[in-house]
Design a protein around this motif. Structure first.
Motif, PDB file in Angstrom:
ATOM      1  N   GLY A   1      13.402 -23.768  -7.089  1.00  0.00           N
ATOM      2  CA  GLY A   1      13.305 -23.635  -5.640  1.00  0.00           C
ATOM      3  C   GLY A   1      12.138 -24.412  -5.068  1.00  0.00           C
ATOM      4  N   LEU A   2      11.023 -24.387  -5.772  1.00  0.00           N
ATOM      5  CA  LEU A   2       9.837 -25.124  -5.323  1.00  0.00           C
ATOM      6  C   LEU A   2      10.089 -26.633  -5.302  1.00  0.00           C
ATOM      7  CD1 LEU A   2       7.080 -23.105  -7.199  1.00  0.00           C
ATOM      8  CD2 LEU A   2       7.296 -23.311  -4.726  1.00  0.00           C
ATOM      9  N   GLU A   3      10.788 -27.110  -6.326  1.00  0.00           N
ATOM     10  CA  GLU A   3      11.082 -28.541  -6.390  1.00  0.00           C
ATOM     11  C   GLU A   3      11.926 -28.976  -5.193  1.00  0.00           C
ATOM     12  OE1 GLU A   3      13.056 -31.853  -9.444  1.00  0.00           O
ATOM     13  OE2 GLU A   3      13.080 -29.716  -9.965  1.00  0.00           O
ATOM     14  N   ILE A   4      12.913 -28.176  -4.852  1.00  0.00           N
ATOM     15  CA  ILE A   4      13.771 -28.483  -3.709  1.00  0.00           C
ATOM     16  C   ILE A   4      12.976 -28.414  -2.405  1.00  0.00           C
ATOM     17  CG2 ILE A   4      15.700 -27.587  -2.341  1.00  0.00           C
ATOM     18  CD1 ILE A   4      16.955 -26.710  -5.037  1.00  0.00           C
ATOM     19  N   ALA A   5      12.153 -27.374  -2.265  1.00  0.00           N
ATOM     20  CA  ALA A   5      11.362 -27.204  -1.047  1.00  0.00           C
ATOM     21  C   ALA A   5      10.384 -28.353  -0.844  1.00  0.00           C
ATOM     22  CB  ALA A   5      10.613 -25.873  -1.105  1.00  0.00           C
ATOM     23  N   GLU A   6       9.715 -28.753  -1.922  1.00  0.00           N
ATOM     24  CA  GLU A   6       8.699 -29.808  -1.809  1.00  0.00           C
ATOM     25  C   GLU A   6       9.337 -31.180  -1.599  1.00  0.00           C
ATOM     26  OE1 GLU A   6       6.384 -29.136  -5.325  1.00  0.00           O
ATOM     27  OE2 GLU A   6       5.671 -27.181  -4.605  1.00  0.00           O
ATOM     28  N   LYS A   7      10.470 -31.409  -2.267  1.00  0.00           N
ATOM     29  CA  LYS A   7      11.171 -32.682  -2.104  1.00  0.00           C
ATOM     30  C   LYS A   7      11.607 -32.891  -0.660  1.00  0.00           C
ATOM     31  CE  LYS A   7      15.260 -35.197  -3.728  1.00  0.00           C
ATOM     32  NZ  LYS A   7      16.460 -35.147  -4.629  1.00  0.00           N
ATOM     33  N   ASN A   8      11.986 -31.804   0.017  1.00  0.00           N
ATOM     34  CA  ASN A   8      12.465 -31.895   1.398  1.00  0.00           C
ATOM     35  C   ASN A   8      11.384 -31.624   2.437  1.00  0.00           C
ATOM     36  OD1 ASN A   8      15.619 -32.248   1.360  1.00  0.00           O
ATOM     37  ND2 ASN A   8      15.101 -30.879  -0.338  1.00  0.00           N
ATOM     38  N   ASN A   9      10.146 -31.474   1.958  1.00  0.00           N
ATOM     39  CA  ASN A   9       8.996 -31.318   2.850  1.00  0.00           C
ATOM     40  C   ASN A   9       9.245 -30.245   3.915  1.00  0.00           C
ATOM     41  OD1 ASN A   9       6.382 -31.941   3.703  1.00  0.00           O
ATOM     42  ND2 ASN A   9       7.111 -33.469   5.173  1.00  0.00           N
ATOM     43  N   ILE A  10       9.697 -29.082   3.487  1.00  0.00           N
ATOM     44  CA  ILE A  10      10.084 -28.036   4.431  1.00  0.00           C
ATOM     45  C   ILE A  10       8.882 -27.512   5.221  1.00  0.00           C
ATOM     46  CG2 ILE A  10      12.059 -27.352   3.023  1.00  0.00           C
ATOM     47  CD1 ILE A  10      10.282 -24.799   2.338  1.00  0.00           C
ATOM     48  N   GLN A  11       9.185 -26.955   6.386  1.00  0.00           N
ATOM     49  CA  GLN A  11       8.144 -26.401   7.259  1.00  0.00           C
ATOM     50  C   GLN A  11       8.219 -24.881   7.382  1.00  0.00           C
ATOM     51  OE1 GLN A  11       9.375 -28.888  10.628  1.00  0.00           O
ATOM     52  NE2 GLN A  11       7.326 -29.809  10.614  1.00  0.00           N
ATOM     53  N   ILE A  12       9.364 -24.299   6.999  1.00  0.00           N
ATOM     54  CA  ILE A  12       9.549 -22.855   7.118  1.00  0.00           C
ATOM     55  C   ILE A  12      10.622 -22.401   6.133  1.00  0.00           C
ATOM     56  CG2 ILE A  12      11.271 -23.083   8.976  1.00  0.00           C
ATOM     57  CD1 ILE A  12      10.078 -20.457  10.162  1.00  0.00           C
ATOM     58  N   ILE A  13      10.495 -21.170   5.656  1.00  0.00           N
ATOM     59  CA  ILE A  13      11.480 -20.572   4.747  1.00  0.00           C
ATOM     60  C   ILE A  13      12.202 -19.455   5.497  1.00  0.00           C
ATOM     61  CG2 ILE A  13      11.828 -19.319   2.573  1.00  0.00           C
ATOM     62  CD1 ILE A  13       9.058 -20.509   1.713  1.00  0.00           C
ATOM     63  N   ILE A  14      13.520 -19.419   5.363  1.00  0.00           N
ATOM     64  CA  ILE A  14      14.309 -18.302   5.876  1.00  0.00           C
ATOM     65  C   ILE A  14      14.995 -17.640   4.688  1.00  0.00           C
ATOM     66  CG2 ILE A  14      16.164 -17.553   7.406  1.00  0.00           C
ATOM     67  CD1 ILE A  14      15.699 -20.008   9.112  1.00  0.00           C
ATOM     68  N   GLY A  15      14.636 -16.400   4.378  1.00  0.00           N
ATOM     69  CA  GLY A  15      15.259 -15.650   3.300  1.00  0.00           C
ATOM     70  C   GLY A  15      16.344 -14.753   3.870  1.00  0.00           C
ATOM     71  N   VAL A  16      17.585 -14.927   3.395  1.00  0.00           N
ATOM     72  CA  VAL A  16      18.723 -14.169   3.921  1.00  0.00           C
ATOM     73  C   VAL A  16      19.438 -13.490   2.758  1.00  0.00           C
ATOM     74  CG1 VAL A  16      20.770 -14.249   5.385  1.00  0.00           C
ATOM     75  CG2 VAL A  16      19.011 -16.010   5.631  1.00  0.00           C
ATOM     76  N   GLY A  17      19.243 -12.184   2.600  1.00  0.00           N
ATOM     77  CA  GLY A  17      19.906 -11.501   1.497  1.00  0.00           C
ATOM     78  C   GLY A  17      19.259 -10.174   1.170  1.00  0.00           C
ATOM     79  N   GLY A  18      19.463  -9.740  -0.072  1.00  0.00           N
ATOM     80  CA  GLY A  18      18.900  -8.483  -0.540  1.00  0.00           C
ATOM     81  C   GLY A  18      17.512  -8.653  -1.126  1.00  0.00           C
ATOM     82  N   GLY A  19      17.082  -7.662  -1.904  1.00  0.00           N
ATOM     83  CA  GLY A  19      15.713  -7.648  -2.412  1.00  0.00           C
ATOM     84  C   GLY A  19      15.354  -8.842  -3.269  1.00  0.00           C
ATOM     85  N   SER A  20      16.269  -9.284  -4.149  1.00  0.00           N
ATOM     86  CA  SER A  20      15.970 -10.432  -5.015  1.00  0.00           C
ATOM     87  C   SER A  20      15.811 -11.713  -4.210  1.00  0.00           C
ATOM     88  CB  SER A  20      17.071 -10.603  -6.059  1.00  0.00           C
ATOM     89  OG  SER A  20      17.064  -9.550  -6.990  1.00  0.00           O
ATOM     90  N   VAL A  21      16.643 -11.876  -3.184  1.00  0.00           N
ATOM     91  CA  VAL A  21      16.545 -13.058  -2.317  1.00  0.00           C
ATOM     92  C   VAL A  21      15.209 -13.071  -1.578  1.00  0.00           C
ATOM     93  CG1 VAL A  21      17.463 -14.142  -0.233  1.00  0.00           C
ATOM     94  CG2 VAL A  21      19.023 -13.362  -2.021  1.00  0.00           C
ATOM     95  N   LEU A  22      14.819 -11.914  -1.055  1.00  0.00           N
ATOM     96  CA  LEU A  22      13.556 -11.865  -0.317  1.00  0.00           C
ATOM     97  C   LEU A  22      12.368 -12.051  -1.248  1.00  0.00           C
ATOM     98  CD1 LEU A  22      14.268  -9.080   2.332  1.00  0.00           C
ATOM     99  CD2 LEU A  22      14.681 -11.547   2.442  1.00  0.00           C
ATOM    100  N   ASP A  23      12.467 -11.537  -2.482  1.00  0.00           N
ATOM    101  CA  ASP A  23      11.417 -11.787  -3.471  1.00  0.00           C
ATOM    102  C   ASP A  23      11.305 -13.281  -3.772  1.00  0.00           C
ATOM    103  OD1 ASP A  23      10.498  -9.232  -3.745  1.00  0.00           O
ATOM    104  OD2 ASP A  23      11.247  -8.914  -5.772  1.00  0.00           O
ATOM    105  N   MET A  24      12.446 -13.929  -3.992  1.00  0.00           N
ATOM    106  CA  MET A  24      12.429 -15.372  -4.271  1.00  0.00           C
ATOM    107  C   MET A  24      11.803 -16.134  -3.107  1.00  0.00           C
ATOM    108  SD  MET A  24      12.955 -17.959  -6.209  1.00  0.00           S
ATOM    109  CE  MET A  24      13.993 -17.403  -7.568  1.00  0.00           C
ATOM    110  N   SER A  25      12.129 -15.737  -1.881  1.00  0.00           N
ATOM    111  CA  SER A  25      11.557 -16.392  -0.699  1.00  0.00           C
ATOM    112  C   SER A  25      10.038 -16.254  -0.683  1.00  0.00           C
ATOM    113  CB  SER A  25      12.146 -15.768   0.572  1.00  0.00           C
ATOM    114  OG  SER A  25      13.550 -15.845   0.578  1.00  0.00           O
TER     115      SER A  25
END
Length: 376
Positions: free
Chosen positions: A70-94
């Motif tokens: 996930g970090l590799e994808i986020a850094e490659k795309n130079n993201i500015q914000i994260i949106i976590g949509v899901g249950g507990g595991s999704v929010l933990d990953m976010s």
């Protein structure tokens, strides 16, 4: 943290993004839940003018190797914000991606406590699609590395924005909804009697439990106004998260992780394998106490919990919980779980998370542990 709630509140995303001039977005989601909840279709329209990258290639109970992906994808795309949509595991990953964004090199050392966690300052919007974990309200995240579970805690892990849209938690199966309800309720109960609790956290826990009791049956069994009930359960779950964000959880959670790891029981179900009998033990005097407030304090809380749940006396506790669990279709009998032999139960009884056991108001005798796990 800013909270947006109500049916249709997912639409608040546009105002959040525009007011902060954020264009490059990472959406962290589940695979099926993102589509089934309706969030995918809604966000496709709302975010049409933004640069959106998706990440859902991870398992329930996030692994560190998945965090790196996930970090590799986020850094490659130079993201500015994260949106976590899901249950507990999704929010933990976010939360984990937020924690280690542009700083993945320290992840292993941070997990082991050798270096402090560092705030990447990247904002996080949490949108739960299950009414159970309350993870959107907590400053905790869990990650596994080589079969070892690590719990991270830092104020900056608590999401910057939370959206509670009850429409998104309608699509789960009856069993999924039951497990969600049990997760929220266990957090309320354990928060109320936790060593780390105070009067404020107890009030929140009891209020959340009251809401759970009002709406859990209709939510699980899809009775009455389904959208309204779903919204109410989601808000009750959110309150349970607020309660444990301060108090943390106790013995039932401490024992639950092994049930999930070795028998693949969903978290809410796993906690309730021991909670009813722990509750009954807590209702009697005579134990040694971890909580310096002692016996009188605990028995007062048990009395408040019993009054709230309309349990007439201590001898009715197990019967009450059996009836409640049956009403939402969950069975917590050890004999019903394949391969859960006496030998396995003994192993499970020794598997507790030590930190959470210290937060339990009492210490258990060997005889009580055998009762909890129905060893004899």
């Amino acid at each position: 943290m800013r909270l947006f709630k109500g049916i249709g509140s997912i639409g608040s995303i546009s105002s959040i993004l525009d007011s902060h001039n954020l264009k490059r977005i990472l959406i962290v989601s589940g695979k099926k839940s993102f589509r089934n909840s309706g969030a995918g279709q809604i966000l496709k329209k709302i975010l049409a003018k933004y640069e959106v990258t998706f990440f859902n290639d991870f398992e329930i109970n996030p692994k560190l190797l998945d965090v790196y992906k996930g970090l590799e994808i986020a850094e490659k795309n130079n993201i500015q914000i994260i949106i976590g949509v899901g249950g507990g595991s999704v929010l933990d990953m976010s939360k984990l991606i937020k924690c280690f964004f542009r700083n993945s090199s320290i992840a292993l050392e941070a997990l082991s406590g050798k270096v402090p966690l560092q705030d990447s300052k990247i904002p996080l919007i949490a949108i739960p699609t299950t009414a159970g974990t309350g993870s959107e309200e907590t400053h905790f995240a869990v990650v596994y590395s080589e079969n070892t579970k690590y719990s991270l805690a830092a104020d900056f892990l608590r999401p910057n924005f939370v959206i509670l849209d009850g429409k998104l938690s309608l699509s789960g199966s009856r069993y999924q909804k039951a497990c969600n309800v049990l997760d929220a309720m266990s957090q309320c109960i354990e928060s109320a009697w936790a060593v780390n609790s105070n009067e404020d956290s107890k009030k929140i826990a009891l209020k959340a439990l009251d809401e759970c009791m009002k709406y859990s049956f209709d939510f699980v069994n899809e009775k009455n106004d389904k959208q309204k009930i779903s919204q109410k359960m989601l808000e009750a779950s959110n309150l349970s998260g607020k309660a444990i964000n301060f108090s943390k959880t106790t013995a039932a959670h401490a024992w639950s992780y092994a049930f999930t790891s070795f028998f693949n029981l969903p978290h809410g179900h796993a906690v309730w394998m021991t909670l009813p009998r722990i509750f009954k033990i807590h209702s009697h005097s005579g134990n040694t106490y971890n909580d310096p407030r002692g016996e009188k304090h605990l028995l007062q809380i048990i009395d408040e919990l019993m009054n709230l749940m309309s349990i007439s006396n201590a001898s009715s506790i197990e019967k009450y919980f059996d009836k409640f669990l049956n009403s939402i279709g969950v069975d917590v009998e050890f004999e019903k779980i394949e391969s859960l032999s006496i030998k396995k139960r003994i192993e499970l009884s020794k598997s507790a998370n030590i930190e959470r056991m210290k937060n339990n108001p009492v210490n258990f005798s060997q005889q009580q542990i055998e009762y909890i796990f129905q060893i004899k």
